[in-house]
Design an enzyme around this catalytic site. Structure first.
Site, short mmCIF file in Angstrom:
data_model
loop_
_atom_site.label_atom_id
_atom_site.label_comp_id
_atom_site.label_asym_id
_atom_site.label_seq_id
_atom_site.Cartn_x
_atom_site.Cartn_y
_atom_site.Cartn_z
N LYS A 116 28.07 -37.90 20.59
CA LYS A 116 28.60 -39.21 21.19
C LYS A 116 30.08 -39.01 20.63
O LYS A 116 31.40 -39.80 21.07
CB LYS A 116 28.05 -39.88 20.17
CG LYS A 116 26.72 -40.80 20.99
CD LYS A 116 26.10 -41.94 19.78
CE LYS A 116 25.28 -42.92 20.16
NZ LYS A 116 23.88 -41.72 20.49
N GLY A 164 19.15 -43.70 21.27
CA GLY A 164 17.15 -44.78 21.40
C GLY A 164 17.76 -45.92 19.95
O GLY A 164 16.62 -46.30 18.74
N GLY A 165 18.69 -45.93 19.45
CA GLY A 165 18.94 -47.25 18.56
C GLY A 165 19.08 -46.27 16.90
O GLY A 165 18.99 -47.57 16.29
N GLU A 200 33.56 -46.34 12.72
CA GLU A 200 33.88 -46.80 14.12
C GLU A 200 33.71 -48.65 13.28
O GLU A 200 33.04 -48.59 13.20
CB GLU A 200 34.23 -47.03 15.29
CG GLU A 200 32.56 -46.82 15.83
CD GLU A 200 32.22 -46.88 17.01
OE1 GLU A 200 33.22 -45.57 17.74
OE2 GLU A 200 31.70 -47.59 18.03
N HIS A 208 26.66 -56.14 24.29
CA HIS A 208 26.72 -55.60 24.38
C HIS A 208 26.36 -55.08 26.75
O HIS A 208 25.90 -55.27 27.30
CB HIS A 208 25.46 -54.48 24.12
CG HIS A 208 25.06 -53.30 24.36
ND1 HIS A 208 24.95 -51.60 23.19
CD2 HIS A 208 25.24 -52.37 25.67
CE1 HIS A 208 24.37 -50.72 23.79
NE2 HIS A 208 25.02 -51.08 25.60
N LYS A 237 17.32 -51.76 23.06
CA LYS A 237 16.65 -53.71 23.12
C LYS A 237 15.55 -54.26 23.33
O LYS A 237 15.13 -53.70 23.95
CB LYS A 237 16.95 -52.95 24.84
CG LYS A 237 18.77 -52.29 24.81
CD LYS A 237 19.03 -51.40 25.91
CE LYS A 237 20.43 -51.05 25.62
NZ LYS A 237 20.78 -49.76 26.45
N ASN A 290 24.66 -42.58 28.78
CA ASN A 290 23.52 -41.74 28.81
C ASN A 290 22.95 -41.18 30.00
O ASN A 290 23.72 -41.57 31.12
CB ASN A 290 21.89 -42.76 28.55
CG ASN A 290 22.70 -43.90 27.17
OD1 ASN A 290 22.00 -42.95 26.74
ND2 ASN A 290 22.65 -44.90 27.45
N ARG A 292 20.44 -39.97 32.20
CA ARG A 292 19.45 -40.51 32.54
C ARG A 292 19.02 -42.08 33.04
O ARG A 292 19.96 -42.24 32.93
CB ARG A 292 18.20 -40.18 31.29
CG ARG A 292 18.67 -41.44 29.82
CD ARG A 292 17.96 -41.05 28.56
NE ARG A 292 18.15 -41.61 28.22
CZ ARG A 292 17.96 -43.45 27.60
NH1 ARG A 292 17.83 -43.75 29.12
NH2 ARG A 292 18.30 -44.09 26.35
N ARG A 338 11.21 -56.18 27.43
CA ARG A 338 10.27 -54.97 27.40
C ARG A 338 9.37 -55.72 26.49
O ARG A 338 9.50 -56.92 25.31
CB ARG A 338 10.98 -54.29 26.49
CG ARG A 338 12.08 -53.69 26.50
CD ARG A 338 13.14 -52.25 26.23
NE ARG A 338 14.50 -52.29 26.77
CZ ARG A 338 14.43 -51.10 26.50
NH1 ARG A 338 13.51 -50.28 25.71
NH2 ARG A 338 15.77 -50.41 27.14
#
Length: 459
Positions: A116, A164-165, A200, A208, A237, A290, A292, A338
């Site tokens: 990142k 992945g959070g 930051e 988001h 998410k 990301n 992928r 989800r």
């Protein structure tokens, strides 16, 4: 096009890739752990190779075992899905060294974007706006405190190798920073083998918003619009929709074009997502890229009619991008949620077990991606995602109502099993969500609020 592909994943995404292969006339092989021996992907694939025991580090994260499986079955390409090895540049390089096409960006691109901190530096040079804070990792708590004092509290400490959070901590006061800094570094080392972090400004009441991209190896690229992923718990998410609601067309266009420019500038190829935080004044700030396919890709497919997994295979095979920007058309609204095997009343704790009943919803414009079925054993070894329910409608109000209707039809039960369905239906009922004015703080607000007096009826 490839004649045989190895699917290096499990669960619903393994099935999603398998079905795309069938449609393209590609033979399939899947890898599986001991825990997944009776999975739907194993039953449906042309071939299946057991690569290890239940623990993911000894199976799905075992790069050598995955590559050996690909060589054993004579696969020409490896599709990693999401999670596991999907953003592991070393794995992509090992695939290349063994004559296998990795369905994703080349290793050198993935290496700089998976970090990142380096991704922020690259995107900053490409002209993408960043949230105020450190571009490079901060090696000491004192330097982290200096950055925080400069940009102002609250701040967020993030693992440079995170995903992945995981590997994040929000700090609201200077006194809390040293401990949060040490804890985040330790968590990053444990999760990613890399303890570097950066700091930051934490944007409160932010949205988001992400942009889906397709880029080929010939310098061509298109964006497929925006998605809103603001409904999150612990930075993971729960509900996603396309396009992002309640933002001006000018802002949506600017976010999408900026994302595409940044990706092309760094030589990205494949299907990828550029993520931003958008503040209340519609100023947007780069978050990460990301490399992928995303869990939430179905909503983009539903509003564009473009099969993203098909496109991944065409790009990986060296085909020039089959779409120009003017060919991409956006129609209606799609929303996905989800369905996780978790108990929202106990901090979203996983509740694994055997499914006695599993009856997904149906109806018009309703899509369910799942590997579940009656009798399926949801084990404790992997992510708790059991299904994704996505709906399309010509407008957002109908899409929200359609998703609520679909969730009301979903019949899942088993001893001690709980799912996130009741909580998602609370989200859909929320007045701010209904107006599309919600932020990343929505889930915390609902958790803190009194529970509804009576359970909702199915409808």
């Amino acid at each position: 096009m490839f004649s045989k592909v190895l699917i290096a994943n499990r669960g619903e995404i393994a099935l999603r890739i398998l079905r795309a292969c069938r449609e393209l006339g590609i033979r399939t092989a899947v890898v599986y752990s001991t825990a997944d021996a009776d999975s739907a992907a194993v039953r449906l694939a042309d071939e299946a190779v057991r690569i290890g025991p239940s623990a993911s580090r000894r199976s799905y994260l075992n790069a050598a075992a995955v590559v050996e499986a690909a060589r054993k079955v004579g696969a020409e390409a490896v599709h990693p899905g999401y999670g596991f090895l999907s953003e592991d540049a070393d794995f992509a390089e090992i695939c290349a060294d063994n004559g296998l096409t990795f369905v994703g960006p080349p290793p050198h691109v993935m290496s700089v974007l998976a970090d990142k901190s380096s991704a922020r530096a690259l995107m900053s040079r490409a002209g993408l706006p960043l949230a105020p804070g450190a571009v490079q990792p901060v090696p000491t708590a004192a330097e982290a405190a200096a950055v925080a004092a400069e940009v102002g509290y609250p701040v967020i400490i993030k693992a440079a190798a995170g995903g992945g959070g995981r590997g994040m901590a929000v700090v609201h006061a200077p006194a809390d920073l040293p401990r949060a800094y040490a804890r985040t570094r330790a968590a990053a080392q444990a999760a990613f083998g890399d303890d570097r972090v950066y700091v930051e400004r934490y944007l409160t009441d932010s949205r988001h918003v992400e942009v889906q991209l397709l880029c080929d190896a010939h310098g061509n690229g298109v964006h497929l619009g925006t998605r809103d992923c603001s409904v999150q718990r612990r930075h993971q998410k729960l509900v996603e929709e396309a396009p992002a609601p309640a933002l001006s067309p000018a802002t949506l266009d600017a976010i999408a074009s900026t994302a595409l420019r940044g990706a092309l500038d760094v030589g990205f190829t494949g299907a990828g997502t550029v993520e931003f935080l958008v503040d209340v004044e519609e100023r947007f700030h780069f978050l990460e890229i990301n490399c992928r396919i995303q869990v939430e890709h179905p909503v983009t497919e539903m509003i564009t009619g473009i099969d993203l997994v098909h496109e991944q295979f065409h790009i990986a095979a060296g085909t020039a991008l089959r779409w120009r920007q003017e060919d991409v058309r956006f129609t209606g609204v799609a929303i996905e949620c989800r369905v996780n095997v978790e108990d929202p009343n106990r901090g979203f704790t996983p509740t694994p077990g055997r499914l006695d009943r599993f009856v997904p919803p149906g109806g018009p414009f309703t899509r369910v991606d799942t590997h579940g079925h009656a009798g399926y054993l949801v084990g404790p070894y992997y992510d708790s995602l059991l299904a994704k329910v996505a709906v399309w409608a010509p407008d957002r109000d109908l899409a929200v109502s359609r998703l609520d209707r679909a969730l009301g039809e979903f019949d899942i039960s088993g001893p001690g099993m709980r799912t996130t369905i009741p909580f998602v239906r609370r989200v859909l009922d929320d007045a701010e969500f209904r107006k599309g004015r919600h932020s990343t703080g929505l889930v915390d607000r609902l958790i803190a609020a009194p529970k509804p007096a009576h359970p909702r009826r199915k409808r």
